[in-house]
Design a protein around this motif. Structure first.
Motif, PDB file in Angstrom:
ATOM      1  N   ARG A  42      78.583  46.924  51.147  1.00 42.28           N
ATOM      2  CA  ARG A  42      78.837  45.829  52.074  1.00 42.28           C
ATOM      3  C   ARG A  42      77.680  44.841  52.140  1.00 42.28           C
ATOM      4  NH1 ARG A  42      82.586  46.393  55.993  1.00 42.28           N
ATOM      5  NH2 ARG A  42      82.253  44.157  56.173  1.00 42.28           N
ATOM      6  N   SER A  43      76.699  44.983  51.277  1.00 39.56           N
ATOM      7  CA  SER A  43      75.539  44.089  51.272  1.00 39.56           C
ATOM      8  C   SER A  43      75.485  43.313  49.965  1.00 39.56           C
ATOM      9  CB  SER A  43      74.236  44.879  51.437  1.00 39.56           C
ATOM     10  OG  SER A  43      74.263  45.674  52.602  1.00 39.56           O
ATOM     11  N   PHE A  44      75.070  42.051  50.046  1.00 39.69           N
ATOM     12  CA  PHE A  44      74.864  41.281  48.827  1.00 39.69           C
ATOM     13  C   PHE A  44      73.816  40.215  49.081  1.00 39.69           C
ATOM     14  CE2 PHE A  44      78.158  38.810  50.964  1.00 39.69           C
ATOM     15  CZ  PHE A  44      77.823  37.485  50.703  1.00 39.69           C
ATOM     16  N   GLY A  45      73.234  39.735  48.001  1.00 37.76           N
ATOM     17  CA  GLY A  45      72.245  38.676  48.079  1.00 37.76           C
ATOM     18  C   GLY A  45      72.560  37.578  47.091  1.00 37.76           C
ATOM     19  N   VAL A  46      72.383  36.332  47.504  1.00 37.99           N
ATOM     20  CA  VAL A  46      72.503  35.178  46.612  1.00 37.99           C
ATOM     21  C   VAL A  46      71.127  34.521  46.572  1.00 37.99           C
ATOM     22  CG1 VAL A  46      73.683  33.011  46.131  1.00 37.99           C
ATOM     23  CG2 VAL A  46      74.920  34.873  47.272  1.00 37.99           C
ATOM     24  N   PHE A  47      70.499  34.549  45.383  1.00 38.56           N
ATOM     25  CA  PHE A  47      69.120  34.099  45.232  1.00 38.56           C
ATOM     26  C   PHE A  47      69.043  32.965  44.222  1.00 38.56           C
ATOM     27  CE2 PHE A  47      69.192  38.707  45.982  1.00 38.56           C
ATOM     28  CZ  PHE A  47      68.481  38.782  47.180  1.00 38.56           C
ATOM     29  N   ASP A  48      67.994  32.145  44.350  1.00 44.80           N
ATOM     30  CA  ASP A  48      67.762  31.136  43.324  1.00 44.80           C
ATOM     31  C   ASP A  48      67.043  31.778  42.143  1.00 44.80           C
ATOM     32  OD1 ASP A  48      65.056  31.314  43.958  1.00 44.80           O
ATOM     33  OD2 ASP A  48      64.934  29.348  44.898  1.00 44.80           O
ATOM     34  N   ARG A  49      66.661  30.973  41.167  1.00 43.06           N
ATOM     35  CA  ARG A  49      66.081  31.530  39.937  1.00 43.06           C
ATOM     36  C   ARG A  49      64.724  32.179  40.150  1.00 43.06           C
ATOM     37  NH1 ARG A  49      66.627  26.909  35.488  1.00 43.06           N
ATOM     38  NH2 ARG A  49      65.933  25.604  37.216  1.00 43.06           N
TER      39      ARG A  49
ATOM     40  N   ASP B 210      68.592  23.688  43.469  1.00 45.17           N
ATOM     41  CA  ASP B 210      68.878  24.325  42.183  1.00 45.17           C
ATOM     42  C   ASP B 210      70.247  24.976  42.269  1.00 45.17           C
ATOM     43  OD1 ASP B 210      68.790  25.514  39.761  1.00 45.17           O
ATOM     44  OD2 ASP B 210      67.194  26.932  40.225  1.00 45.17           O
ATOM     45  N   SER B 211      71.191  24.480  41.500  1.00 41.31           N
ATOM     46  CA  SER B 211      72.553  24.992  41.582  1.00 41.31           C
ATOM     47  C   SER B 211      72.691  26.377  40.968  1.00 41.31           C
ATOM     48  CB  SER B 211      73.523  24.024  40.888  1.00 41.31           C
ATOM     49  OG  SER B 211      73.186  23.897  39.510  1.00 41.31           O
ATOM     50  N   LYS B 212      71.747  26.787  40.168  1.00 42.71           N
ATOM     51  CA  LYS B 212      71.838  28.087  39.500  1.00 42.71           C
ATOM     52  C   LYS B 212      71.388  29.186  40.455  1.00 42.71           C
ATOM     53  CE  LYS B 212      70.339  30.613  35.369  1.00 42.71           C
ATOM     54  NZ  LYS B 212      71.697  30.923  34.914  1.00 42.71           N
ATOM     55  N   THR B 213      72.260  30.132  40.688  1.00 44.23           N
ATOM     56  CA  THR B 213      71.931  31.258  41.561  1.00 44.23           C
ATOM     57  C   THR B 213      72.290  32.564  40.873  1.00 44.23           C
ATOM     58  OG1 THR B 213      74.092  31.136  42.650  1.00 44.23           O
ATOM     59  CG2 THR B 213      72.267  29.926  43.681  1.00 44.23           C
ATOM     60  N   PHE B 214      71.716  33.639  41.403  1.00 42.70           N
ATOM     61  CA  PHE B 214      72.022  34.980  40.932  1.00 42.70           C
ATOM     62  C   PHE B 214      72.514  35.810  42.110  1.00 42.70           C
ATOM     63  CE2 PHE B 214      68.921  33.592  37.764  1.00 42.70           C
ATOM     64  CZ  PHE B 214      69.551  33.972  36.582  1.00 42.70           C
ATOM     65  N   THR B 215      73.488  36.649  41.834  1.00 37.72           N
ATOM     66  CA  THR B 215      74.073  37.493  42.874  1.00 37.72           C
ATOM     67  C   THR B 215      73.792  38.956  42.581  1.00 37.72           C
ATOM     68  OG1 THR B 215      75.860  35.908  43.273  1.00 37.72           O
ATOM     69  CG2 THR B 215      76.214  38.155  44.031  1.00 37.72           C
TER      70      THR B 215
END
Length: 722
Positions: free
Chosen positions: A33-40, A23-28
């Motif tokens: 200094r912390s981050f998350g890249v998640f799927d839908r 799934d190319s759609k992600t949410f950030t």
């Protein structure tokens, strides 16, 4: 009543098989200094070329996060990041159930998932609600893993050292994943849950039972430890309150901009919350990290430009940037770091590969422009705020930066600042276009150094002018006079040397033999912003920037499509960078190019309408604008990214010609203009001095703009020049 016990259906495709795994759609989500890249779904599914995970200080602390109900993924309903950019909200429903007889009976358990990041912890709340008229018992699981890969490994860098091992420790309602770091930094992820469950090395397994219309909540927290950072266990609710308080405080430090166009308002609001999410506190100094995912750390150039973009509407950012960079100024010459005394930092990294020296970026100074930009920002910050305390604190660093320009930056003492990397693994090009192939001749060959970039000389010109003003404030009159004379001489020499009569344009650079690299590029627009050009040449540069080979309809390209190295999908050779265009817009204002300024601002606004969340990315492709289609996205652009976020603020400042001089207690509107999609623009809480703000209303009347002053301190003057 006995609870219905459900299991996944086996006579049809499972929810997993029906779902879009790739799934190319992600949410950030990001904080500090912390981050998350998640799927839908709010999960981390790394398939194909996906870059998902939970990251902290340049390392991926969670590489797998799979939420399943009855052994399969729940069915997806919707997901979004809230307007405040702090919570990812996901709506799911139970997968198809074996015992249901009709489609209406399939969807009985609604699952609400809420995620946010705060203080190096990721909070994950699951809210189950039973909408059937029967008791329901079901199982769900959360599978987690951590690979602790350096962000550069994920970018394709081949490490030399062997990757450390990951140890897992199982405890009551918690799972610890501890990385045996090669750089001896203790990194670990601790996952804990509020509910009774079975824990194994794969993750967590839960059993729940719900009565009709009953709601049940489970919380999961992922704590990201770096070098045994002490951390308190704080609940989802308490941490959320702390985050909201912090966001509100930072929001109050940014002036309110509200227009008659709701889409413009949405762009401004999105940019404001993205800016806040990128701010990281270093002692008492707030600093905007450069961008997600690749640059979520301190970058000198990026922080300086972002602070300059926000100088009218949020000057406190410039204060933090100046103080932090002053503390990290180079004190000695170190070829491995491309550093020399007085030079301003390019970037800081504390990932494993940087700490091991496999990359030079642990503390790296390979930029030719950060040092003059530091001085330029110091000058406009002092004029904007009259903050003498900060000026006194950083004055020694300003003088050291000026010395670097004259002694180390100007390698051959010809009056221009050049760069030539000394670090074997350092950057070949050390301006803002720092790709290896970004500086070329018209024949397509790469320029050989030492290289003197056109815009760097323009930055130095402004640095000398601003430093002259600051020297006078500090009582160093003779030094001030010397700097003013140096600026005058530099401007004259620049207009003589950095000009090509055949093309009526500025070469991108001089090579090591002082030959001009004559390609048509956007770098010339930065020279407009620094006001180093005489009026006649500024006219010719402006005309060329808006010719069809440079202006795509979505903005000004980094490189003309007539050049051999032009590629609309390249990083720096034909793409469009919003911050680049904002700086050009600032320059157009300086030379009173109202028509072109309106054209450029409208192009960037139109592009924003096609972008998800109206979030302007680091860059997009330079293809020609086509009716009915949006701009073509660049696949690995950072988003959010600091100086892309700052674009809208610099554009509005330029459109209004808004300048604030706290040393003279004067607010100026110089030839204000507004595009036809904004009839009214209101400014509130524009900081003037502690406890003193400025409010106004700007109204468009055809090509004219009227300014109604609502509130201004009695001893301040408002000047409107038309």
């Amino acid at each position: 009543m006995k609870a219905e016990e459900y299991s996944s259906s086996t006579d049809e495709k499972t929810a997993d098989e029906c779902s879009a795994f790739v799934d190319s759609k992600t949410f950030t989500l990001n904080h500090g200094r912390s981050f998350g890249v998640f799927d839908r779904w709010g999960d981390v599914y790394n398939t194909g070329q996906n870059l998902q995970g939970i990251f902290h200080r340049g390392t991926r602390y969670i590489s797998k996060l799979e939420f399943k109900v009855l052994g399969v993924r729940p069915l997806f309903l919707s997901s979004t990041v809230r307007e405040d950019n702090d919570v990812l909200s996901v709506d799911l429903v139970n997968p198809k159930l074996r015992k249901t007889k009709t489609p209406e009976e399939d969807s009985v358990i609604h699952i609400k998932r809420k995620k946010f990041i705060h203080n190096d912890e990721v909070y994950d709340k699951f809210i189950f609600r039973n909408y059937s008229n029967k008791d329901v018992a079901l199982s769900f699981s959360l599978h987690v893993d951590a690979d602790f890969k350096d962000i550069f490994e994920l970018k394709g860098f081949q490490r030399k050292s062997k990757h450390g091992k990951v140890q897992k420790i199982i405890g009551p309602q918690r799972l610890e994943m501890i990385y045996d770091s090669v750089d001896k930094i203790k990194r670990k992820t601790v996952v804990r849950t509020s509910a009774t469950c079975e824990v194994n090395e794969e993750g967590f397994n839960f059993q729940i039972s719900l009565k009709p219309n009953e709601k049940l909540e489970h919380e999961v927290t992922y704590s990201l430890f770096f070098d045994e950072t002490p951390m308190k266990e704080i609940s989802f609710l308490e941490s959320k309150k702390q985050l909201e308080h912090e966001i509100n405080q930072l929001r109050n430090s940014i002036a309110t901009i509200h227009t008659s166009n709701e889409q413009v308002n949405h762009w401004v609001n999105r940019s404001s919350v993205d800016l806040i999410s990128l701010l990281d506190k270093h002692e008492q100094n707030w600093y905007p990290n450069a961008g997600i995912p690749w640059y979520n750390t301190v970058f000198g150039r990026d922080g300086l430009i972002t602070a300059a973009q926000l100088i009218i509407f949020s000057p406190f950012i410039a204060q933090g940037v100046l103080r932090h960079l002053a503390k990290n100024q180079a004190k000695e010459q170190n070829d491995e770091e491309d550093s020399a005394p007085g030079k301003i930092l390019h970037e800081l990294r504390d990932g494993e590969l940087a700490n091991l020296g496999e990359l030079p970026f642990q503390r790296y100074y390979g930029s030719a422009d950060a040092t003059p930009l530091f001085i330029w920002l110091a000058g406009i910050y002092y004029e904007r705020t009259a903050d003498l305390e900060t000026l006194k604190i950083i004055w020694p660093e300003i003088k050291a930066a000026l010395k670097w320009i004259d002694e180390f930056g100007d390698m051959d003492q010809d009056g221009f600042v050049e760069y030539h990397k000394k670090s074997q693994d350092g950057l070949d090009n050390q301006g803002w276009k720092d790709s290896f192939d970004s500086i070329s001749y018209h024949d397509g060959n790469l320029v050989q150094g030492p290289i003197a970039l056109s815009e760097v000389q323009a930055y130095v010109y402004q640095a000398k002018l601003q430093a002259a003003k600051l020297a006078k404030v500090m009582g160093e009159e003779g030094f001030s006079d010397k700097l003013n004379e140096q600026a005058i001489q530099l401007r004259k020499k620049f207009n003589d040397v950095f000009w090509d009569d055949y093309n009526n344009f500025i070469p991108i650079a001089l090579d090591g033999q002082k030959n001009p690299a004559m390609v048509i590029s956007s770098n010339a627009g930065h020279c407009l912003a620094a006001e180093i050009l005489d009026d006649a040449r500024a006219d010719k540069v402006t005309e060329k920037l808006f010719s069809p080979d440079m202006f795509s309809g979505w903005g000004i390209r980094t490189l003309s499509r007539d050049e051999l190295r032009y590629n609309p999908m390249s990083y720096h050779n034909g793409s469009i960078w919003p911050h680049d265009n904002a700086i050009i817009a600032y320059g157009l204002r300086k030379y009173k190019k109202k028509k072109e300024l309106l054209t450029l601002a409208s192009a960037i606004f139109d592009a924003s309408l096609y972008l998800e969340l109206q979030r302007i990315p680091e860059l997009y492709c330079g293809f020609e604008r086509t009716k009915g289609e949006g701009p073509t996205l660049y696949p690995v652009a950072c988003s959010p990214q600091a100086w892309a976020v700052g674009t809208v603020f610099m554009l509005i400042s330029a459109l209004l010609g808004l300048e604030i001089n706290a040393t003279e207690k004067k607010v100026s509107f110089n030839y204000p203009t507004l595009p036809n999609f904004i009839n009214e623009l209101n400014l509130r809480k524009v900081f003037l001095s502690p406890n003193e703000n400025f409010d106004c209303r700007c109204i468009r009347y055809g090509e004219d703009v009227g300014v109604d002053v609502i509130s201004v301190p009695q001893d301040w003057t408002v000047v409107i020049v038309k």
